[in-house]
Design an enzyme around this catalytic site. Structure first.
Site, mmCIF file in Angstrom:
data_model
loop_
_atom_site.group_PDB
_atom_site.id
_atom_site.type_symbol
_atom_site.label_atom_id
_atom_site.label_comp_id
_atom_site.label_asym_id
_atom_site.label_seq_id
_atom_site.Cartn_x
_atom_site.Cartn_y
_atom_site.Cartn_z
ATOM 1 N N LYS A 107 0.869 -1.176 0.000
ATOM 2 C CA LYS A 107 0.000 0.000 0.000
ATOM 3 C C LYS A 107 0.907 1.227 0.000
ATOM 4 C CE LYS A 107 -3.769 1.893 2.860
ATOM 5 N NZ LYS A 107 -4.600 1.624 4.071
ATOM 6 N N SER A 184 -9.242 1.191 3.034
ATOM 7 C CA SER A 184 -8.458 2.039 2.157
ATOM 8 C C SER A 184 -7.334 1.272 1.459
ATOM 9 C CB SER A 184 -7.847 3.185 2.974
ATOM 10 O OG SER A 184 -6.959 2.692 3.974
ATOM 11 N N SER A 208 -9.750 -0.952 7.253
ATOM 12 C CA SER A 208 -9.091 -0.849 5.951
ATOM 13 C C SER A 208 -8.145 -1.983 5.593
ATOM 14 C CB SER A 208 -8.336 0.481 5.855
ATOM 15 O OG SER A 208 -9.234 1.550 5.865
#
Length: 524
Positions: A107, A184, A208
């Site tokens: 990420k 996310s 997330s």
């Protein structure tokens, strides 16, 4: 005559054919675990360079071309060179770890000293850290290859409706392009599901890690608070923020946890980890019959009601039945005795991130050094309307948390809920609690405010949770997942239960949108 016939068979090599067939192994990139990859490495049938090429081919075919999953922000141009060097090292010195030569995606909020870290925010697109995040440093030391930085929900900015970030825009769900991959860590979830790498790291303040894990039908760990360090990670909350290993199998999540977990002096929350982690690998706890005799509690407080939840709930009920069929002792209808969802929604969801955000951000910005694009919160809010209103509002309101009544109340409620859940497990001598992470499929990209879709219990309490796939809705082909919640530091138990369930059911299916390419399946 017989001796002569045998000699002819031996000379032709046919004499050994039945034995070779018995020993032949099948390799399939989409289902291979880290253990399978290492077996292929050891046999000479696969190299890190070849493995990396397979993943790069999938990214080329499916990320910006084909279905255009659009998950990759930055591709590591040195990945193949690194793979070749690791192959040479394997020959001379042996592997550093099971992750030696294995590609990983991150990420794009984990600092990498050789690639930018954007946090999805356009003004940070070319922000170049000088240090690796602690977990990235540990991955490199283990011989893992950082293959790419991937999309995420914009940490600071306001993207276009339906997009994840102002840097890359919209990432698609490999199971249904009309549905969100989740926030996310949606880029990590989509990348792992689409087989762009073997492993991935996500993160969460609320849901997330678990939301994109569920939405993309993969496996993910939201670890015990303090198990995995966060230094060099953009984070919103000292209290709730967690790094999350994500992969297509329980085995791989356990193997990745081995590498990144443990004390780090740059994140003093991890001071609680020493003495509470296993001496060996987390993978040692993976047993196919690991559900036999396990005591599983079904927490009915976290089952939502209503017609729209019926199909998803049925998949969870089937999963519970499967656990029982595998030998688990299932205690049903457990409850804390009140409306837990209503309690979770109180005080803005009991989250502490709105209060802690500016202090967390400042800590991150200071790490970037004097040439950083953003050096502190003043620099961030100077971008004006590009920055989320909630961030600007929090910066204006919270200058100290020492005596802030609302913040302290939220922290107390988090501790209270954690204690109640542990007490419930203790009362019934449970190994873990199970319930739906959510009973709705991923929402369409432009859907807003979809009420009752998930739960934040694990992040609110800091208790560890493992997400495992349970199937798909018929209309949307929308993945549904079960959450297995444990006591603090019970990751070995969660991995054992999740692995046994996975091996008994094999619920996860490869997404049809991103089929296998040439060379991904072979026999050796």
């Amino acid at each position: 005559m017989l001796r002569s016939f045998r000699f002819c068979l031996l000379a032709s090599g046919l004499w050994l054919l039945p034995q070779l067939q018995l020993r032949a192994a099948q390799f399939d990139l989409s289902t291979a675990t880290v253990a399978d990859i290492n077996a292929a490495f050891e046999s000479g049938a696969l190299t890190s360079e070849k493995l990396t090429q397979l993943y790069l081919a999938r990214i080329e075919a499916y990320d910006k071309a084909g279905p255009k999953i659009n998950a990759v922000i930055t591709l590591n141009t040195e990945a193949l060179a690194t793979a070749r060097a690791l192959d040479a090292e394997r020959k001379t010195k042996g592997p550093r770890s099971p992750l030696h030569g294995v590609p990983v995606v991150l990420k794009d909020l984990y600092d990498t000293k050789d690639m930018p870290t954007s946090a999805g925010f356009l003004p940070l697109k070319n922000s170049q850290p000088t240090l690796d995040a602690t977990v990235v440093k540990r991955l490199r030391e283990a011989g893992a290859i950082i293959l790419a930085k991937v999309n995420m929900d914009d940490w600071f900015g306001v993207p276009k409706p339906g997009d994840q970030s102002t840097v890359l825009g919209r990432t698609l769900n490999p199971y249904n392009a009309e549905l969100t991959p989740g926030g996310s860590s949606g880029g990590t979830g989509a990348s792992v599901a689409a087989v762009f790498a073997q492993l991935g790291l996500g993160s969460e303040t609320g849901v997330s890690i678990r939301n994109p894990t569920s939405n993309n039908s993969i496996v993910g760990l939201a670890p015990t608070r303090g198990l995995i360090p966060r230094a060099g990670q953009v984070m919103t909350s000292f209290t709730q923020e967690r790094c999350g290993p994500m992969a297509r199998s329980v085995y791989d999540v356990a193997a990745l946890t081995d590498i990144v977990a443990g004390f780090d002096a740059e994140d003093l929350l991890t001071i609680t980890a020493p003495g509470r982690m296993p001496k060996g690998s987390y993978t040692q706890f993976l047993e196919k019959d690991g559900l036999k005799g396990a005591r599983i509690g079904v927490l009915r407080d976290l089952f939502r009601k209503g017609d729209k939840h019926v199909e998803g709930t049925a998949l969870i009920e089937t999963a519970i039945t499967d656990m029982k069929a595998s030998g688990a002792i299932v205690l049903d209808d457990l409850s804390l005795g009140y409306d837990v969802f209503k309690f979770l929604d109180s005080h803005g969801g009991m989250r502490t991130n709105f209060h802690e955000a500016q202090f967390s951000y400042d800590l991150y910005f200071r790490r970037l050094g004097p040439n950083a694009v953003i050096k502190n919160m003043d620099d961030l809010v100077a971008f004006g309307d590009l920055v989320k209103p909630s961030i600007r509002k929090g910066y204006a309101e919270f200058r100290s948390l020492t005596h802030h009544a609302d913040y302290l109340a939220r922290r107390d409620m988090q501790e209270s809920l954690s204690a109640q859940l542990v007490a419930l497990m203790d009362k019934y001598k449970l190994d873990a609690l199970v319930y739906p992470f959510k009973t709705l499929p991923p929402e369409p990209h432009l859907e807003k405010g979809l009420a009752g879709k998930d739960n934040a219990v694990s992040s609110i309490t800091g208790l560890p949770a493992l997400i495992v796939p349970t199937g798909y809705t018929k209309k949307e082909n929308g993945p549904i997942a079960m959450e297995i919640l444990g006591r603090p530091w019970s990751e070995p138990v969660l991995f054992r239960l999740g692995y046994a369930y996975e091996q008994a059911t094999h619920r996860r299916q490869h997404p049809a949108m991103v089929p296998a390419l040439s060379g991904e399946k072979f026999t050796y």
